[in-house]
Design a protein around this motif. Structure first.
Motif, PDB file in Angstrom:
ATOM      1  N   ASP A   1       2.654   8.037 -11.059  1.00 41.57           N
ATOM      2  CA  ASP A   1       2.065   7.870  -9.733  1.00 41.57           C
ATOM      3  C   ASP A   1       2.543   9.032  -8.855  1.00 41.57           C
ATOM      4  OD1 ASP A   1       0.788   6.804  -7.583  1.00 41.57           O
ATOM      5  OD2 ASP A   1       2.101   5.062  -7.351  1.00 41.57           O
TER       6      ASP A   1
ATOM      7  N   SER B   1      -3.932  10.969  -4.915  1.00 45.16           N
ATOM      8  CA  SER B   1      -4.576  10.385  -3.745  1.00 45.16           C
ATOM      9  C   SER B   1      -4.869  11.417  -2.670  1.00 45.16           C
ATOM     10  CB  SER B   1      -3.627   9.333  -3.170  1.00 45.16           C
ATOM     11  OG  SER B   1      -4.139   8.798  -1.993  1.00 45.16           O
TER      12      SER B   1
ATOM     13  N   SER C   1      -5.441   5.313  -4.485  1.00 46.56           N
ATOM     14  CA  SER C   1      -4.750   5.232  -5.780  1.00 46.56           C
ATOM     15  C   SER C   1      -4.215   3.825  -6.024  1.00 46.56           C
ATOM     16  CB  SER C   1      -3.643   6.283  -5.877  1.00 46.56           C
ATOM     17  OG  SER C   1      -2.712   6.160  -4.839  1.00 46.56           O
ATOM     18  N   GLN C   2      -4.060   3.032  -4.948  1.00 46.15           N
ATOM     19  CA  GLN C   2      -3.625   1.641  -5.114  1.00 46.15           C
ATOM     20  C   GLN C   2      -4.584   0.883  -6.033  1.00 46.15           C
ATOM     21  OE1 GLN C   2      -0.746   0.320  -3.974  1.00 46.15           O
ATOM     22  NE2 GLN C   2      -1.248  -1.519  -5.107  1.00 46.15           N
TER      23      GLN C   2
ATOM     24  N   ASN D   1       8.720   6.933  -3.711  1.00 49.60           N
ATOM     25  CA  ASN D   1       8.715   5.835  -2.742  1.00 49.60           C
ATOM     26  C   ASN D   1       9.452   4.688  -3.422  1.00 49.60           C
ATOM     27  OD1 ASN D   1       8.172   3.850  -0.889  1.00 49.60           O
ATOM     28  ND2 ASN D   1       5.948   3.901  -1.119  1.00 49.60           N
TER      29      ASN D   1
ATOM     30  N   SER E   1      -4.750  10.306   0.349  1.00 47.14           N
ATOM     31  CA  SER E   1      -4.178   9.632   1.519  1.00 47.14           C
ATOM     32  C   SER E   1      -3.104  10.432   2.235  1.00 47.14           C
ATOM     33  CB  SER E   1      -3.579   8.288   1.097  1.00 47.14           C
ATOM     34  OG  SER E   1      -4.605   7.421   0.698  1.00 47.14           O
ATOM     35  N   LYS E   2      -2.161  11.000   1.502  1.00 50.05           N
ATOM     36  CA  LYS E   2      -0.984  11.582   2.146  1.00 50.05           C
ATOM     37  C   LYS E   2      -1.238  13.015   2.604  1.00 50.05           C
ATOM     38  CE  LYS E   2       0.765   7.708   0.747  1.00 50.05           C
ATOM     39  NZ  LYS E   2       1.150   6.587   1.596  1.00 50.05           N
TER      40      LYS E   2
ATOM     41  N   TYR F   1       8.042   1.419  -6.037  1.00 45.92           N
ATOM     42  CA  TYR F   1       7.000   1.174  -5.028  1.00 45.92           C
ATOM     43  C   TYR F   1       6.622  -0.312  -5.017  1.00 45.92           C
ATOM     44  CZ  TYR F   1       2.248   1.513  -3.016  1.00 45.92           C
ATOM     45  OH  TYR F   1       1.104   1.348  -2.277  1.00 45.92           O
TER      46      TYR F   1
ATOM     47  N   ARG G   1      -9.891   6.260   1.975  1.00 44.43           N
ATOM     48  CA  ARG G   1      -9.652   5.476   0.756  1.00 44.43           C
ATOM     49  C   ARG G   1     -10.202   6.183  -0.483  1.00 44.43           C
ATOM     50  NH1 ARG G   1      -5.984   4.253   1.069  1.00 44.43           N
ATOM     51  NH2 ARG G   1      -5.898   2.555  -0.427  1.00 44.43           N
TER      52      ARG G   1
ATOM     53  N   TYR H   1       2.624  11.930  -3.485  1.00 42.93           N
ATOM     54  CA  TYR H   1       3.400  12.752  -2.531  1.00 42.93           C
ATOM     55  C   TYR H   1       3.680  14.166  -3.025  1.00 42.93           C
ATOM     56  CZ  TYR H   1       4.242   8.148  -0.603  1.00 42.93           C
ATOM     57  OH  TYR H   1       4.055   6.899  -0.080  1.00 42.93           O
TER      58      TYR H   1
HETATM   59  C1  LIG Z   1       3.948   5.474  -4.636  1.00 45.91           C
HETATM   60  C2  LIG Z   1       2.630   5.117  -4.044  1.00 45.91           C
HETATM   61  N1  LIG Z   1       1.578   4.931  -4.838  1.00 45.91           N
HETATM   62  C3  LIG Z   1       0.376   4.607  -4.354  1.00 45.91           C
HETATM   63  C4  LIG Z   1       0.158   4.450  -3.003  1.00 45.91           C
HETATM   64  C5  LIG Z   1      -1.209   4.026  -2.529  1.00 45.91           C
HETATM   65  O1  LIG Z   1      -1.841   5.005  -1.782  1.00 45.91           O
HETATM   66  P1  LIG Z   1      -3.407   5.067  -1.567  1.00 45.91           P
HETATM   67  O2  LIG Z   1      -4.012   3.799  -2.102  1.00 45.91           O
HETATM   68  O3  LIG Z   1      -3.605   5.214  -0.113  1.00 45.91           O
HETATM   69  O4  LIG Z   1      -3.882   6.245  -2.362  1.00 45.91           O
HETATM   70  C6  LIG Z   1       1.221   4.634  -2.110  1.00 45.91           C
HETATM   71  C7  LIG Z   1       1.033   4.420  -0.662  1.00 45.91           C
HETATM   72  O5  LIG Z   1       1.934   4.293   0.107  1.00 45.91           O
HETATM   73  C8  LIG Z   1       2.489   4.975  -2.660  1.00 45.91           C
HETATM   74  O6  LIG Z   1       3.558   5.150  -1.868  1.00 45.91           O
END
Ligand SMILES: Cc1ncc(COP(=O)(O)O)c(C=O)c1O
Length: 386
Positions: free
Chosen positions: A190, A221, A88-89, A162, A223-224, A113, A231, A193
């Motif tokens: 965003d 995402s 998501s970054q 975050n 990721s979490k 963030y 990715r 989480y």
């Molecule tokens: C608020 C927030 N947005 C986006 C991301 C990016 O995550 P990713 O690129 O792994 O999906 C993070 C990662 O720590 C995050 O804390």
């Protein structure tokens, strides 16, 4: 440009005698490696030539279908509404590139963030923080800031934010949504989480509130809740912005790795993600409790800490003249690390704050880490700075 303090701290932390509360990193033991092994194996065995080839920028149909179905639990979503991202970054970066002209204002929470601060600043944005309380951004302050600054968009992390771990409750979401609809201000929501809840009632994304879908870019995402190493992230939007983002993504990386997309789609097809999330949430819940109760028992009365209902982070404000950045080296000498809070402020940082992640360590290790924090800052007793 400056490097992310979190990434810099992660470098120091290859030392394994340091207990790290710094990174927002899922516990590697809780990543379902066997299921991903099977998914990658299946993809390469049955679909290897396609998986290893170039492909469309938007994303692979199997994954777009899975994502649309999952998002539709909260708001009606077709695969057309979805853009697959390399995390998501990447979406945060792309949104910055396509929406921001140098000097444009973006409204953000205070704190927010830090990699979003980086990405929007790189696009030339002027970041203006909006006042928050324990329930997130204050609607009246948001409206005033919108009137004063005419922002390109508002960037919010409404669920288990975050760095603070705070969540906007349903009433606050509605009040914020009302302001955004009334003023026609786009929202970048965003939400990496949101599915990691340990207590309290589930709340849907703001994007799901009436009228918000067409003016929100919702970022999500794998990721979490699955694995950050694949990715894979995605965004949901409506209208012509989707095509603009797709073209910008062509310029950045052509596409997200097809192998990873197909493996995540296969994983979602053959595993019960909700069940997996329940299992990891049970572990993270204990860790959150260990960190919150551990801190409460040693922190001076003057200090405050959030007690998040989910996510990965807890936010401590030591108040007074304590400087968490200046104390970080001492903390690392004591064998514990955190992220000093100032990195998360678009402006006017509070030097007495720090972000602590509770997900990567066991309750026993968390207890020891909190003891080491105490040794660094002189707890338990009155705040050293008063
Ligand atoms: C608020 C927030 N947005 C986006 C991301 C990016 O995550 P990713 O690129 O792994 O999906 C993070 C990662 O720590 C995050 O804390």
């Amino acid at each position: 440009m400056t490097s992310s303090p979190v990434r810099d701290i992660l470098k120091i932390l290859s030392r394994n005698d340091v207990i790290s509360f710094a990174g927002g990193i899922p516990d590697a033991e809780l990543i379902d490696r066997d299921a991903f092994h099977a998914a990658f194996d299946h993809v390469l065995t049955n679909n290897g030539r396609r998986a290893l080839q170039y492909s469309a920028t938007k994303g692979e149909p199997e994954l777009l279908d899975q994502i649309a179905a999952r998002l539709s639990r909260d708001l009606p979503t077709t695969p057309d509404h979805v853009q697959v991202l390399s995390g998501s970054q990447e979406g945060i970066y792309l949104v910055g590139q396509v929406l921001i002209e140098p000097g444009d204002v973006v409204l953000v929470e205070q704190p927010t963030y830090l990699a979003a601060i980086q990405a929007f600043a790189l696009a030339g944005a002027q970041l203006i923080p909006v006042k928050t309380d324990d329930h997130g951004v204050l609607p009246a302050a948001l409206e005033e800031a919108i009137e004063q600054h005419q922002p390109k968009f508002v960037y919010l992390i409404p669920t288990f934010q975050n760095p603070t771990g705070r969540t906007m409750d349903a009433a606050r979401r509605q009040a914020v949504a009302d302001v955004l609809v009334r003023t026609g201000t786009p929202l970048v929501e965003d939400d990496p989480y949101g599915e990691l809840r340990y207590s309290g009632e589930r709340v849907a994304p703001i994007a799901a509130l009436p009228g918000l879908g067409p003016q929100t870019i919702l970022l999500n995402s794998a990721s979490k809740v699955m694995a950050p190493g694949v990715r894979i992230g995605w965004l949901r939007a409506e209208g012509p912005i989707l095509r603009t983002i797709e073209i910008a993504k062509q310029a950045v990386g052509l596409q997200t790795a097809v192998t990873d997309q197909l493996a995540v789609a296969r994983y979602l097809d053959t595993n019960d993600l909700d069940d997996h999330i329940r299992r990891i949430a049970a572990v993270y819940r204990e860790r959150r409790d260990a960190m919150y109760t551990g801190l409460r028992s040693v922190l001076p009365d003057t200090a405050s800490t959030t007690n998040p209902e989910g996510g990965m982070f807890l936010w401590v404000d030591l108040r007074g003249s304590v400087d968490t950045a200046a104390n970080l080296n001492r903390a690392v000498e004591q064998g514990v690390a955190y992220v000093p809070g100032p990195a998360f402020y678009a402006s006017d940082p509070n030097p007495a704050t720090m972000r602590l992640s509770f997900v990567t360590n066991t309750p026993e290790t968390i207890a020891e880490g909190v003891r080491r924090l105490g040794a660094t800052f002189g707890w338990p007793k009155a705040a050293p700075s008063r």
